[in-house]
Enzyme design. Sequence first.
Site, PDB file in Angstrom:
ATOM      1  N   GLY A  14     -18.152  -6.032   6.249  1.00  0.00           N
ATOM      2  CA  GLY A  14     -17.806  -4.625   6.423  1.00  0.00           C
ATOM      3  C   GLY A  14     -18.256  -3.986   7.723  1.00  0.00           C
ATOM      4  N   SER A  15     -18.412  -4.773   8.795  1.00  0.00           N
ATOM      5  CA  SER A  15     -18.856  -4.157  10.055  1.00  0.00           C
ATOM      6  C   SER A  15     -17.787  -3.219  10.616  1.00  0.00           C
ATOM      7  CB  SER A  15     -19.263  -5.222  11.075  1.00  0.00           C
ATOM      8  OG  SER A  15     -18.149  -5.993  11.485  1.00  0.00           O
ATOM      9  N   ASN A  16     -16.507  -3.554  10.480  1.00  0.00           N
ATOM     10  CA  ASN A  16     -15.460  -2.642  10.948  1.00  0.00           C
ATOM     11  C   ASN A  16     -15.367  -1.410  10.050  1.00  0.00           C
ATOM     12  OD1 ASN A  16     -14.071  -3.436  13.422  1.00  0.00           O
ATOM     13  ND2 ASN A  16     -13.659  -5.337  12.317  1.00  0.00           N
ATOM     14  N   LYS A  64       0.225 -11.519  -7.617  1.00  0.00           N
ATOM     15  CA  LYS A  64      -0.054 -10.590  -6.515  1.00  0.00           C
ATOM     16  C   LYS A  64       0.640  -9.256  -6.785  1.00  0.00           C
ATOM     17  CE  LYS A  64      -0.178 -11.818  -2.209  1.00  0.00           C
ATOM     18  NZ  LYS A  64      -0.511 -11.753  -0.813  1.00  0.00           N
ATOM     19  N   MET A  89      -9.031 -10.271   3.622  1.00  0.00           N
ATOM     20  CA  MET A  89      -8.583 -11.647   3.809  1.00  0.00           C
ATOM     21  C   MET A  89      -7.438 -12.062   2.876  1.00  0.00           C
ATOM     22  SD  MET A  89     -10.373 -12.215   6.387  1.00  0.00           S
ATOM     23  CE  MET A  89      -9.968 -13.914   6.703  1.00  0.00           C
ATOM     24  N   ARG A  90      -6.550 -11.129   2.586  1.00  0.00           N
ATOM     25  CA  ARG A  90      -5.359 -11.424   1.782  1.00  0.00           C
ATOM     26  C   ARG A  90      -4.124 -11.029   2.554  1.00  0.00           C
ATOM     27  NH1 ARG A  90      -6.117 -13.344  -2.623  1.00  0.00           N
ATOM     28  NH2 ARG A  90      -8.217 -13.272  -3.353  1.00  0.00           N
ATOM     29  N   ASN A 106      -3.869  -3.152  10.739  1.00  0.00           N
ATOM     30  CA  ASN A 106      -4.823  -4.261  10.682  1.00  0.00           C
ATOM     31  C   ASN A 106      -5.491  -4.435  12.041  1.00  0.00           C
ATOM     32  OD1 ASN A 106      -6.092  -6.603   9.551  1.00  0.00           O
ATOM     33  ND2 ASN A 106      -4.610  -7.899  10.618  1.00  0.00           N
ATOM     34  N   HIS A 108      -7.232  -7.532  14.327  1.00  0.00           N
ATOM     35  CA  HIS A 108      -7.254  -8.996  14.376  1.00  0.00           C
ATOM     36  C   HIS A 108      -8.016  -9.442  15.625  1.00  0.00           C
ATOM     37  CE1 HIS A 108      -5.843 -13.020  13.443  1.00  0.00           C
ATOM     38  NE2 HIS A 108      -5.597 -13.167  14.729  1.00  0.00           N
TER      39      HIS A 108
END
Length: 186
Positions: A14-16, A64, A89-90, A106, A108
């Site tokens: 959770g750093s972001n 899903k 991570m999904r 997102n 990346h």
Amino acid sequence: MSKVKAAVFASGAGSNFQSIMESSNLPCEISLLVCDRPGASVIEKADKLGVPTYVFNPKEYGSKQEFEGTLVSKLQDLNVSWIFLAGYMRIVGPTLLNAFEGKIVNIHPSLLPDFPGKDAIGQAYKAGVKKTGVTVHYIDAGIDTGPIIAQESVEVLENDTEETLKKRIQQVEHQLYPKVIQQIVK
């Protein structure tokens, strides 16, 4: 006037998430942290910051589509307009994509289209590139293929290890993501 509501989706440390929360002048209220890994340390960060959490285990759902349907209902109940993926991570499926079209962002750790998918930093390091970086982009049905909003380069230094490169990339992420959120959320 109340702020637009947003949710952050994360799966790990959770750093972001934390850098978003610590950003001044955030144009939205982060009203929910969604985490797909019970026990992930991002949950504790959210608790300390007073952000409500919704934690689920995808294995407890039949598909899903089923867990994303539950997420859509939860987000709509909270009037969430934006979703920021921060180490989630999904792969986002059509149920969420259709409900929040053009409103899922997102971050990346590479200069897309180079090194999409998992372990982008490791991929770049092993490829011996001289430059990699960070990309913030909208999500589409592909893997890291959506329209790019912003990119910032990070030079790969001669004495870099994968870990030192990762730390420098994360420093850029923590600056770039909140800045992009300030630019796109109206």
